[in-house]
Write a protein that holds these residues in place. Structure first.
Motif, mmCIF file in Angstrom:
data_model
loop_
_atom_site.group_PDB
_atom_site.id
_atom_site.type_symbol
_atom_site.label_atom_id
_atom_site.label_comp_id
_atom_site.label_asym_id
_atom_site.label_seq_id
_atom_site.Cartn_x
_atom_site.Cartn_y
_atom_site.Cartn_z
ATOM 1 N N GLY A 283 0.817 -1.200 0.000
ATOM 2 C CA GLY A 283 0.000 0.000 0.000
ATOM 3 C C GLY A 283 0.849 1.247 0.000
ATOM 4 O O GLY A 283 0.569 2.203 -0.726
ATOM 5 N N GLY A 284 1.930 1.272 0.773
ATOM 6 C CA GLY A 284 2.776 2.455 0.851
ATOM 7 C C GLY A 284 3.457 2.756 -0.467
ATOM 8 O O GLY A 284 3.437 3.899 -0.933
ATOM 9 N N ILE A 285 4.043 1.751 -1.093
ATOM 10 C CA ILE A 285 4.764 1.952 -2.350
ATOM 11 C C ILE A 285 3.805 2.373 -3.461
ATOM 12 O O ILE A 285 4.063 3.329 -4.201
ATOM 13 C CB ILE A 285 5.514 0.661 -2.753
ATOM 14 N N LEU A 286 2.686 1.654 -3.568
ATOM 15 C CA LEU A 286 1.742 1.962 -4.631
ATOM 16 C C LEU A 286 1.167 3.362 -4.469
ATOM 17 O O LEU A 286 0.966 4.083 -5.457
ATOM 18 C CB LEU A 286 0.609 0.930 -4.641
ATOM 19 N N GLU A 287 0.905 3.764 -3.225
ATOM 20 C CA GLU A 287 0.351 5.090 -2.992
ATOM 21 C C GLU A 287 1.362 6.173 -3.337
ATOM 22 O O GLU A 287 1.017 7.208 -3.907
ATOM 23 C CB GLU A 287 -0.089 5.218 -1.538
ATOM 24 N N GLU A 288 2.642 5.919 -3.016
ATOM 25 C CA GLU A 288 3.688 6.886 -3.347
ATOM 26 C C GLU A 288 3.839 7.019 -4.862
ATOM 27 O O GLU A 288 3.991 8.141 -5.388
ATOM 28 C CB GLU A 288 5.016 6.447 -2.725
ATOM 29 N N VAL A 289 3.819 5.896 -5.560
ATOM 30 C CA VAL A 289 3.940 5.928 -7.023
ATOM 31 C C VAL A 289 2.762 6.679 -7.636
ATOM 32 O O VAL A 289 2.923 7.513 -8.540
ATOM 33 C CB VAL A 289 4.015 4.492 -7.591
ATOM 34 N N ARG A 290 1.554 6.411 -7.136
ATOM 35 C CA ARG A 290 0.364 7.070 -7.657
ATOM 36 C C ARG A 290 0.429 8.583 -7.431
ATOM 37 O O ARG A 290 0.124 9.374 -8.327
ATOM 38 C CB ARG A 290 -0.878 6.489 -6.980
ATOM 39 N N ALA A 291 0.840 8.992 -6.226
ATOM 40 C CA ALA A 291 0.916 10.420 -5.913
ATOM 41 C C ALA A 291 1.970 11.114 -6.769
ATOM 42 O O ALA A 291 1.768 12.232 -7.250
ATOM 43 C CB ALA A 291 1.233 10.602 -4.424
ATOM 44 N N PHE A 292 3.111 10.446 -6.974
ATOM 45 C CA PHE A 292 4.188 11.017 -7.791
ATOM 46 C C PHE A 292 3.707 11.201 -9.235
ATOM 47 O O PHE A 292 3.910 12.252 -9.853
ATOM 48 C CB PHE A 292 5.406 10.100 -7.746
ATOM 49 N N GLU A 293 3.043 10.167 -9.767
ATOM 50 C CA GLU A 293 2.554 10.224 -11.145
ATOM 51 C C GLU A 293 1.513 11.324 -11.320
ATOM 52 O O GLU A 293 1.543 12.086 -12.292
ATOM 53 C CB GLU A 293 1.952 8.865 -11.514
ATOM 54 N N SER A 294 0.608 11.429 -10.341
ATOM 55 C CA SER A 294 -0.430 12.451 -10.407
ATOM 56 C C SER A 294 0.170 13.855 -10.374
ATOM 57 O O SER A 294 -0.234 14.739 -11.130
ATOM 58 C CB SER A 294 -1.416 12.272 -9.245
ATOM 59 N N ALA A 295 1.165 14.059 -9.506
ATOM 60 C CA ALA A 295 1.793 15.372 -9.395
ATOM 61 C C ALA A 295 2.510 15.751 -10.691
ATOM 62 O O ALA A 295 2.440 16.902 -11.148
ATOM 63 C CB ALA A 295 2.773 15.377 -8.222
ATOM 64 N N LYS A 296 3.215 14.781 -11.290
ATOM 65 C CA LYS A 296 3.919 15.056 -12.538
ATOM 66 C C LYS A 296 2.950 15.414 -13.664
ATOM 67 O O LYS A 296 3.213 16.323 -14.459
ATOM 68 C CB LYS A 296 4.767 13.840 -12.946
ATOM 69 N N LEU A 297 1.830 14.701 -13.730
ATOM 70 C CA LEU A 297 0.833 14.997 -14.760
ATOM 71 C C LEU A 297 0.246 16.393 -14.570
ATOM 72 O O LEU A 297 0.089 17.156 -15.523
ATOM 73 C CB LEU A 297 -0.287 13.955 -14.712
ATOM 74 N N ARG A 298 -0.043 16.746 -13.314
ATOM 75 C CA ARG A 298 -0.622 18.053 -13.032
ATOM 76 C C ARG A 298 0.360 19.168 -13.389
ATOM 77 O O ARG A 298 -0.019 20.184 -13.989
ATOM 78 C CB ARG A 298 -1.003 18.149 -11.550
ATOM 79 N N GLU A 299 1.638 18.984 -13.034
ATOM 80 C CA GLU A 299 2.652 19.988 -13.351
ATOM 81 C C GLU A 299 2.782 20.170 -14.867
ATOM 82 O O GLU A 299 2.883 21.294 -15.375
ATOM 83 C CB GLU A 299 4.004 19.573 -12.759
ATOM 84 N N ALA A 300 2.788 19.041 -15.606
ATOM 85 C CA ALA A 300 2.940 19.121 -17.058
ATOM 86 C C ALA A 300 1.738 19.820 -17.695
ATOM 87 O O ALA A 300 1.885 20.627 -18.623
ATOM 88 C CB ALA A 300 3.104 17.714 -17.643
#
Length: 332
Positions: A283-300
């Motif tokens: 749960g921790g790893i998957l949540e971190e990956v999801r949050a990182f991906e979401s942030a990168k998409l929003r920034e782009a």
């Protein structure tokens, strides 16, 4: 004649090329097919073909082939004699005869049945029609058909008469989707907004805020100009009349009370993988990956002013791949 031309807005190269094609083929006394996605303005183009032709002062008759079952479509197009069937108390002139000397527009022509297609072929080829009940008549009609289907593929599969396709396809006008003419989105949006402001009897249109224009230009518009019009008009109606339009209501179904999708059935193999992985660690790893991906998409997205095509290019993704990721993270 020009006063009768339907309004068609757009200055993009793709759209201007389509209009020039229409202007070239309109004066010719030959059938034409208009191909395009839903909402691209096929009926407006058909009307333009009529009003730019030598038949402009004669009838322009429209029939939606998808709106009627086979028997009714046959009678609607070709007419019927009194007593041809139960309830036929008098002779009825069909749409083709009504269009005599003018233009017949057949929308959704791909849905016509084989029997109707056979009779259409004779009307196009020889100018002859047979009313239901047996009476034959001669007509002078120019046929313009429209569809969003792949007619050559349907003909190859035996679902559309190849000989009728050959006759109708003297020339084919293919309309570009709205996503292929992004520079036309702002003027179209303003045109629809002004119309809605007049309908609401408001004093003025305060314009679109930059965020609203970014949303309009970044959307894929699968419903094309019709979808754009609906989105703009509902957004104007919902907005403060004294402030620039800041939010575009793209999805009228969006609601916190919208029914959730049914839960997906989990396959046994997925269950085994989940049980083999420690719950906290996974749960921790998957949540971190999801949050990182979401942030990168929003920034782009923000860097590209919410233009999804430019964002996809900047991230090295395909357009539809980016759309899938944005949906996954709830960013559209």
């Amino acid at each position: 004649m020009s006063a009768d031309l339907p309004p068609l807005l757009g200055e993009s190269p793709a759209f201007r090329e389509a209009l020039e094609h229409v202007s070239r083929v309109a004066p010719l006394e030959r059938p034409v097919l208009v191909i395009g996605e839903r909402g691209t303005g096929k009926e407006l183009i058909a009307a333009r073909l009529h009003y730019l032709s030598r038949r402009w002062d004669r009838p322009f008759v429209k029939v939606n082939c998808a709106a009627l079952p086979e028997t009714l479509l046959d009678s609607e197009l070709f007419g019927h004699e009194a007593g041809a069937f139960t309830g036929a108390t008098r002779r009825q002139i069909g749409r083709i005869e009504q269009a005599d000397g003018g233009t017949l527009f057949l929308d959704e022509i791909a849905t016509a049945s084989p029997a109707v297609q056979e009779k259409l072929l004779r009307a196009v080829e020889y100018g002859e029609i047979e009313r239901v009940g047996g009476r034959t008549a001669t007509v002078d009609v120019r046929v313009v058909g429209a569809t969003n289907a792949d007619l050559p593929a349907l003909a190859e599969a035996g679902r559309f008469r190849a000989d009728l396709l050959d006759r109708l396809a003297f020339d084919v006008v293919t309309l570009p989707p709205l996503r292929a003419r992004p520079e036309d989105i702002p003027p179209l949006a303003e045109h629809f907004a002004l119309g809605m402001v007049r309908e609401l009897e408001r004093a003025l249109f305060p314009g679109f805020a930059p965020s609203a224009l970014a949303a309009l230009c970044g959307h894929d518009w699968p419903g094309n100009v019709r979808e754009l019009r609906n989105a703009v008009e509902r957004s104007v109606a919902a907005a403060d009349p004294d402030q620039p339009i800041a939010a575009i209501v793209l999805d009228p179904f969006a609601s916190p009370w919208r029914p959730r999708e049914r839960r997906r059935v989990v396959e046994p193999a997925e269950t085994a993988v989940a049980e083999a992985t420690p719950e906290g660690e996974a749960g921790g790893i998957l949540e971190e990956v999801r949050a990182f991906e979401s942030a990168k998409l929003r920034e782009a997205l923000e860097r590209q002013r919410f233009n999804q095509r430019q964002t996809a290019q900047a991230l090295g993704l395909g357009y539809h791949q980016l759309r899938g990721m944005l949906k996954k993270h709830g960013l559209i």
